[in-house]
Scaffold this motif. Structure first.
Motif, PDB file in Angstrom:
ATOM      1  N   ALA A 255       0.806  -1.315  -0.116  1.00  0.00           N
ATOM      2  CA  ALA A 255      -0.090   0.000  -0.016  1.00  0.00           C
ATOM      3  C   ALA A 255       0.865   1.198   0.046  1.00  0.00           C
ATOM      4  O   ALA A 255       1.721   1.239   0.853  1.00  0.00           O
ATOM      5  CB  ALA A 255      -0.870   0.067   1.366  1.00  0.00           C
TER       6      ALA A 255
ATOM      7  N   ALA B 242      -1.092  -3.414   4.041  1.00  0.00           N
ATOM      8  CA  ALA B 242      -2.365  -2.924   4.472  1.00  0.00           C
ATOM      9  C   ALA B 242      -3.310  -4.000   5.329  1.00  0.00           C
ATOM     10  O   ALA B 242      -3.199  -4.955   4.797  1.00  0.00           O
ATOM     11  CB  ALA B 242      -3.250  -2.365   3.651  1.00  0.00           C
TER      12      ALA B 242
ATOM     13  N   GLY C 242      -6.962  -4.761   6.834  1.00  0.00           N
ATOM     14  CA  GLY C 242      -8.052  -4.162   6.747  1.00  0.00           C
ATOM     15  C   GLY C 242      -9.389  -4.885   7.186  1.00  0.00           C
ATOM     16  O   GLY C 242      -9.075  -6.377   7.243  1.00  0.00           O
TER      17      GLY C 242
ATOM     18  N   GLU D  44      -8.581   0.390   6.482  1.00  0.00           N
ATOM     19  CA  GLU D  44      -7.224  -0.313   6.518  1.00  0.00           C
ATOM     20  C   GLU D  44      -6.372   0.543   7.404  1.00  0.00           C
ATOM     21  O   GLU D  44      -6.355   1.738   7.374  1.00  0.00           O
ATOM     22  CB  GLU D  44      -6.728  -0.548   5.056  1.00  0.00           C
ATOM     23  CG  GLU D  44      -7.432  -1.255   4.210  1.00  0.00           C
ATOM     24  CD  GLU D  44      -6.932  -1.155   2.741  1.00  0.00           C
ATOM     25  OE1 GLU D  44      -6.911  -2.138   1.894  1.00  0.00           O
ATOM     26  OE2 GLU D  44      -6.076  -0.065   2.585  1.00  0.00           O
TER      27      GLU D  44
ATOM     28  N   ILE E  26      -2.089   0.931   7.618  1.00  0.00           N
ATOM     29  CA  ILE E  26      -0.921   0.507   7.041  1.00  0.00           C
ATOM     30  C   ILE E  26       0.353   0.401   7.914  1.00  0.00           C
ATOM     31  O   ILE E  26       0.504   1.500   8.525  1.00  0.00           O
ATOM     32  CB  ILE E  26      -0.831   1.399   5.973  1.00  0.00           C
ATOM     33  CG1 ILE E  26      -1.898   0.971   4.973  1.00  0.00           C
ATOM     34  CG2 ILE E  26       0.585   0.981   5.214  1.00  0.00           C
ATOM     35  CD1 ILE E  26      -2.914   2.120   4.644  1.00  0.00           C
TER      36      ILE E  26
ATOM     37  N   GLU F 291      -3.182   5.132   7.244  1.00  0.00           N
ATOM     38  CA  GLU F 291      -4.612   4.520   6.744  1.00  0.00           C
ATOM     39  C   GLU F 291      -5.044   4.834   5.687  1.00  0.00           C
ATOM     40  O   GLU F 291      -4.801   5.867   4.957  1.00  0.00           O
ATOM     41  CB  GLU F 291      -5.541   4.762   8.178  1.00  0.00           C
ATOM     42  CG  GLU F 291      -5.704   6.396   8.298  1.00  0.00           C
ATOM     43  CD  GLU F 291      -6.219   6.443   9.672  1.00  0.00           C
ATOM     44  OE1 GLU F 291      -7.339   5.951   9.899  1.00  0.00           O
ATOM     45  OE2 GLU F 291      -5.375   7.207  10.558  1.00  0.00           O
ATOM     46  N   ARG F 292      -6.404   4.002   5.305  1.00  0.00           N
ATOM     47  CA  ARG F 292      -6.868   4.101   4.026  1.00  0.00           C
ATOM     48  C   ARG F 292      -8.454   3.879   4.292  1.00  0.00           C
ATOM     49  O   ARG F 292      -8.602   2.871   5.255  1.00  0.00           O
ATOM     50  CB  ARG F 292      -6.419   3.350   2.879  1.00  0.00           C
ATOM     51  CG  ARG F 292      -5.301   3.949   2.089  1.00  0.00           C
ATOM     52  CD  ARG F 292      -5.063   3.234   0.918  1.00  0.00           C
ATOM     53  NE  ARG F 292      -5.084   1.729   0.854  1.00  0.00           N
ATOM     54  CZ  ARG F 292      -4.355   1.010  -0.053  1.00  0.00           C
ATOM     55  NH1 ARG F 292      -3.744   1.462  -1.029  1.00  0.00           N
ATOM     56  NH2 ARG F 292      -4.618  -0.363   0.306  1.00  0.00           N
TER      57      ARG F 292
ATOM     58  N   TYR G  56      -7.247   8.739   2.631  1.00  0.00           N
ATOM     59  CA  TYR G  56      -6.068   8.206   3.110  1.00  0.00           C
ATOM     60  C   TYR G  56      -5.102   9.054   3.782  1.00  0.00           C
ATOM     61  O   TYR G  56      -5.358  10.415   3.542  1.00  0.00           O
ATOM     62  CB  TYR G  56      -5.235   7.443   1.981  1.00  0.00           C
ATOM     63  CG  TYR G  56      -4.756   8.337   0.882  1.00  0.00           C
ATOM     64  CD1 TYR G  56      -5.537   8.741  -0.325  1.00  0.00           C
ATOM     65  CD2 TYR G  56      -3.456   8.770   0.960  1.00  0.00           C
ATOM     66  CE1 TYR G  56      -4.801   9.495  -1.159  1.00  0.00           C
ATOM     67  CE2 TYR G  56      -2.795   9.369  -0.228  1.00  0.00           C
ATOM     68  CZ  TYR G  56      -3.733   9.959  -1.299  1.00  0.00           C
ATOM     69  OH  TYR G  56      -3.141  10.702  -2.276  1.00  0.00           O
TER      70      TYR G  56
END
Lengths: 360, 196
Positions: free
Chosen positions: A291, A300, A302, A311, A313, A324-325, A343
């Protein structure tokens, strides 16, 4: 759309966002609805009365009893739902998280007197605008840079600096909106610089500073010290604190962990413990081995609910949390499923003075 | 719960004849299509436990009053939400208490995705909204939340509340404007009188 009236604190979009966040939809256990349906069928004289009715009564009892025991047995309730029918299949993610936990350095770089922990976050958040009929007019990712200087003693003065930057368009474009005569309203950003003890930048008055709530979203040293040192107990504590919140127990678990890590002040041993607790979340999976967050890559981890995915990371070689995402499900009008809607990347360092930025 | 091909029928054209002999079949279909979204809406207003009871009561009332539903006058969804709205009024004090206390709970999950990026800001804003909602008249709150939380359009909301669609639109406009200014509206006798 805002009509530019200075008396208006919010645009329509801001109001919709606040409405969206107020009283989030609790998880509906399908078994509860099945029980209600069975009662209705019984009342409607359906042939499957006996079976349906007994099931209905039982489920109703479970539903009301669950509320009573939720505090004590939140973990059990959550896990029963998650395991429902399927054995947990996330062991690969669990194994990886456990080995990442082992790789977290035992201690953090020390913050000496007069020094500060610097937490720099570069985040991209989705901003959307809709007409009054709720049809999407535009959506874009907007860059938000937040820098935080945390003193070695919590009650000392903190500093925050914030700025918004570029836009990346997801739906429509600047040119298209201009052509249609649609103006993007100013957002109620709190750009700029501010200082406050305890990081209470937005307290209503000086008296209220250092009296605000602390917790996963705003961890104080006391809060961190109060957390269980055992990973299973830490897991149970997060289950307890997230009980009944969010779209699903595992998703909310991850959200709380992300909130906590995002603060940038979680010490190494707690972080390692947190990864081990996260490894116990049954629907946690490795969603991306590489990621990329603004050039920093990691693995990642999730959780997905109804197509929506969150997610965190992690740099698996050091155990450092790097960001994060958030990925959209199919429930956002005009935004295709699978679109990255937010993100962020975060980096921490020790600096000698408040307001100074570490070298890259 | 089974998905049936009736799912493809647009909601506004879902106007079944409820007086037929297959009562269980028809109400089973209605439940499968409308119970879950109705439950989500009610749970946001009064909490999941109270929503269980309200969903149950809504469908039982609908079953008992099925002969009063006239498909020519509106879609069945509006009729069901109308019954639920009447039942909900009995829980209004519970709802108001929760709103006045701030938000029952905040959607923490969404905060990573919000433009009001600071959590403290955002949470204060949501709490303020909760308190403002408590100050609205029941009718104003219904119009706003049937639109925003239940996702009904103005025509459906008009059907739910039994008021003209023009009134729904002007009410919604007034309420939203007041909430955006951060102070609750005062109910007025005529929607036209609301310009301050």
């Amino acid at each position: 759309m805002t009509d530019g009236d200075p008396r208006e604190l919010w645009s329509d979009d801001d109001l919709d966002h606040a409405l969206e966040r107020l009283n989030p939809i609790p998880r509906t256990d399908p078994r509860t609805l099945a029980g209600l349906r069975a009662e209705l069928m019984a009342a409607a004289g359906a042939s499957a009365v006996e079976k349906g009715k007994s099931m209905g009564m039982k489920k109703r009892w479970i539903a009301s009893a669950a509320a009573v025991v939720a505090v004590a047995a939140g973990v059990l309730v959550a896990q029963t739902v998650s395991f429902n029918g399927n054995p947990p299949t996330a062991s690969a993610a669990a194994a990886e998280l456990n080995s990442v936990a082992d790789r977290v350095r035992a201690t953090d770089p020390p913050v000496g007197p007069g020094q500060y922990t610097y937490v720099g976050t570069r985040a991209w958040y989705t901003a959307t605008g809709s007409d009054t009929g709720a049809e999407l007019l535009y959506a874009y990712l907007e860059e938000n840079r937040t820098e935080l200087w945390v003193p070695p003693v919590f009650e000392q003065e903190w500093m925050q600096r914030r700025a918004t930057g570029e836009k990346k368009w997801i739906f429509s474009s600047e040119a298209e909106l201009k052509e249609k005569g649609i103006e993007i309203p100013d957002r109620p950003h709190s750009n700029g610089e501010r200082r406050a003890p305890c990081g209470d930048f937005f307290a209503n008055s000086d008296e209220e500073r250092c009296k605000g709530e602390v917790g996963w979203q705003k961890p104080s040293p006391q809060f961190i010290a109060s957390l269980p040192k055992d990973a299973k107990q830490l897991h149970d504590r997060i289950r307890h604190d997230t009980q009944g919140r969010g779209k699903g127990p595992d998703l909310e678990f991850l959200v709380y962990v992300a909130d906590f890590l995002r603060s940038g002040v979680v010490p190494a041993d707690t972080r390692a413990n947190l990864y081990r607790a996260l490894a116990m979340v049954p629907t946690m999976v490795v969603t991306d081995r590489a990621a990329n967050l603004d050039g920093r890559t990691g693995v990642a981890f999730g959780v997905e609910v109804d197509g929506e995915r969150r997610e965190i990371i992690i740099d698996v070689s050091t155990g450092q949390f790097i960001g994060e995402r958030q990925i959209a499900g199919d429930d956002r009008p005009g935004i295709p499923e699978g679109t990255v809607t937010a993100y962020s990347s975060v980096r921490t360092a020790v600096v000698d003075k408040i307001g100074t930025t570490p070298s890259q | 719960m089974t998905d049936r091909d009736d799912e493809s029928l647009p909601v506004d054209r879902d106007r079944p004849y409820l007086g037929g002999p297959d009562v269980a079949g028809e109400f089973g279909r209605l439940f499968d299509r409308y119970a879950a979204p109705l439950h989500r809406y009610l749970a946001r207003r009064v909490g999941a436990d109270a929503a269980n009871d309200l969903v149950s009561a809504t469908f039982l009332v609908a079953l008992n009053q099925r002969h009063t539903y006239d498909p020519r006058l509106g879609a069945v969804r509006s009729w069901l939400y109308g019954i639920a709205t009447n039942l909900l009024r009995r829980s209004v004090r519970q709802e108001l208490r929760a709103l006045r206390a701030g938000a029952r709970s905040l959607d923490r999950e969404d905060t990573h995705d919000t433009r009001v990026v600071d959590r403290v800001d955002a949470e204060a804003a949501v709490r303020r909204l909760a308190r403002s909602l408590a100050e609205l008249s029941d009718g104003d709150r219904d119009v706003l939340l049937l639109t925003s939380w239940a996702g009904l359009d103005s025509t459906e909301v008009a059907g739910v509340l039994g008021i003209p669609v023009g009134t729904v639109r002007s009410r919604l406009h007034r309420v939203r404007k007041a909430l955006r200014r951060g102070h609750p509206t005062r109910p007025s006798a005529r929607e036209e009188d609301c310009h301050d």
